[in-house]
Design a protein around this motif. Sequence first.
Motif, PDB file in Angstrom:
ATOM      1  N   LEU A   1       0.817  -1.209   0.000  1.00 51.73           N
ATOM      2  CA  LEU A   1       0.000   0.000   0.000  1.00 51.73           C
ATOM      3  C   LEU A   1       0.850   1.257   0.000  1.00 51.73           C
ATOM      4  CD1 LEU A   1      -2.926  -0.744   2.439  1.00 51.73           C
ATOM      5  CD2 LEU A   1      -3.095   0.018   0.105  1.00 51.73           C
TER       6      LEU A   1
ATOM      7  N   PRO B   1       3.956   2.254  -1.378  1.00 50.95           N
ATOM      8  CA  PRO B   1       4.400   2.871  -2.644  1.00 50.95           C
ATOM      9  C   PRO B   1       3.223   3.386  -3.470  1.00 50.95           C
ATOM     10  CG  PRO B   1       5.439   0.736  -2.340  1.00 50.95           C
ATOM     11  CD  PRO B   1       4.366   0.844  -1.323  1.00 50.95           C
ATOM     12  N   TRP B   2       2.121   2.638  -3.432  1.00 51.94           N
ATOM     13  CA  TRP B   2       0.929   3.110  -4.149  1.00 51.94           C
ATOM     14  C   TRP B   2       0.466   4.447  -3.606  1.00 51.94           C
ATOM     15  CZ3 TRP B   2      -3.968   3.507  -1.723  1.00 51.94           C
ATOM     16  CH2 TRP B   2      -5.007   3.878  -2.577  1.00 51.94           C
ATOM     17  N   ALA B   3       0.435   4.580  -2.260  1.00 50.19           N
ATOM     18  CA  ALA B   3      -0.032   5.829  -1.655  1.00 50.19           C
ATOM     19  C   ALA B   3       0.875   6.992  -2.025  1.00 50.19           C
ATOM     20  CB  ALA B   3      -0.092   5.685  -0.140  1.00 50.19           C
TER      21      ALA B   3
ATOM     22  N   ALA C   1       2.837   7.250  -4.681  1.00 57.36           N
ATOM     23  CA  ALA C   1       2.826   7.544  -6.114  1.00 57.36           C
ATOM     24  C   ALA C   1       1.430   7.860  -6.610  1.00 57.36           C
ATOM     25  CB  ALA C   1       3.387   6.347  -6.876  1.00 57.36           C
TER      26      ALA C   1
END
Lengths: 166, 368, 124
Positions: C83, C85-87, C89
């Motif tokens: 979660l 790196p997604w948050a 980027a």
Amino acid sequence: MTTDLFLSNVGFFVMGLMALAGALIAVSQQNLLRAALGLILAFLGVAGIYFMLEAEFVGVVQILIYVGAISVLILFAVMLTRGLMRGAGSGHNSQWIGAAFVSLLLFLILSAVALFAHWNVTATKVTTDLVPKIGVDLLTTYLLPFEAISLLLLAALVGAIVIARE
Amino acid sequence: MDILNNLFPNLYDWLAGALHALLAGLNLVKDAENAIVATIMALVVVVVLLLWLVLMVLAMIWFERKTAARVQDRVGPNRVGPWGLLQPIADTIKMLIKEDIIPTNADRLVHTLAPIVTAAPAVLAFAVIPWGKGMFPVDLNIGLLWIVAIGSIGTIGIFMAGYGSNNKFSLLGGMRAVAQMVSYEVPQVLTIVVIALLAGSLSLNKIVDAQGGMGGFGWYILAFPVGPIAFVIYYISALAEVNRTPFDLPEGESEIVAGHHTEYSGLKWGMFYVGEYFNFFLVCCVAVTLFLGGWQGPILPPYVWFIVKVYALVLLGMWIRMTWPRFRVDHLMAFAWKVLVPIALVNIILASLFVTYALPALKQMGLF
Amino acid sequence: MLDRYGIVALFALVALLFPPIGLFMSWLVRPKKPNKSKLSTYECGLEFEDFPEEAQQVWVQFRVQYYIYALIFVVFDVEVVFLYPWAVAYNSLGIFALVEMVIFLAILVVALVYAWRKNQLKWV
């Protein structure tokens, strides 16, 4: 040798020694719980090596997952075995000659690969924040493995619960 | 005003300059001279921070005993120094001179290492917290994850304490404490994802900088509806992580003697005790940095704002401790997994929608 | 970037040295008078050494429940690691990224619901 390079080498050796010491404790201790603690030390050493390689996200995730979660799992699993308190008997069995030979062979092969391969070395330092880049890559280039991982986690959890209920 | 705001960074620069001048006479290579100055300055920062933390913890111990006393309609310590201010120092001396008893058949090495493994990570996590404008020991790109990861090392220390005491109560208490801490870590990290979404970075400095809108009041707790929900979930799970009431079942005296630190005496027990306060202080500092805008605020110097906000949260935690009864163990676990985790997951989806749709509109209006 | 971690390593060194120095100071000044009852483990009024040999083996009625909690924690910890790196980027990705993440989370919610329905989240 510049100060930078010297300090990098020092850091690498310290972390490597920590990982090695942890691994030695993990395989030689007869008390299972002490062996698990040695394994935790090895995990910390590997995390340190990740930091030396400027892969800080991987390093911190190593600490978070391996030391924080998997070590707890291993410690709980060790408590499952009632033989913990009585010690594990003698440290080796009768097949140790074959095992030593195979270990030596493996060590020679790995050293040969490490020393004689043509590693792609870049001279640039990493100065930018890598985490957004990891995020973008994860959701575009590596999307399929990303979704597959969630299925893998689901399968692992379901499997473990099914086994544990018996 | 600017002098007061930048007091500590200016002191740092002055000291670094003095060191450079001192070393210039030795005619070293530029590289080596910079490295030596950097190392000495880092040591100074570390030692100062450590002394400051010890002072803060002593102040918190006094503060807790006084507020607990007042809440219970009594006076609290008032013999040792004016208003009992020297009481924590007297306690520390008492702990130093107590005999250290290690039970027979206990694993001596594990028993001795456990307090160190529990107390050291709490200190290490303070390295990334910004105490004021330009006042941070280190600015890591992954500062947020660093705090979570280092905090999870403390769990191992508690397990070691439980095992190393050769005592049924310790072992049971230790395992329960680890199960509880592990369960409450999931909602904690899930709510921090919301902050990473809102700020777009994991570096604590950037997160505090991003909360500077609205004249220093653009805090993330005000980002309805995701901010307050995330703050409440974070604060609750953080209180459970550091084993404070109402989540202190692992160390409740009437339940399990003293849980994992039953067999500890003297300074080793003192380290567990102080370690708990270190962790509580760390958790309040992190909550202030993430949700309450860190050192942002008008008029007053930044570091004063930070301390004021942290102590407000500390007071809130102590108030909760003095008012609410302890959770039962099955309620504890059910609450974490069945209530907090689903709410946190829904909150993440809400926050991502908030960032896509609401945040640009709010930015145009001059907020955030 | 590595110089930042040098400061962190210095921090770690001082943080690790701090407790042993304290313990050493305590060792200098504290009394050392062990005797049999002080050294026995706490057992609510009974003498540990009077127990028979089997009862002196310290173990707890191990419940698989502890292991299940740790296991669910590992699964959710790995999920959270994805979660982050997604948050971070999120702003530079399209709406499709949100859909992908919702799929990811939905699969793991299925895992949580499975554990819930099989009563594995109950503390027995």
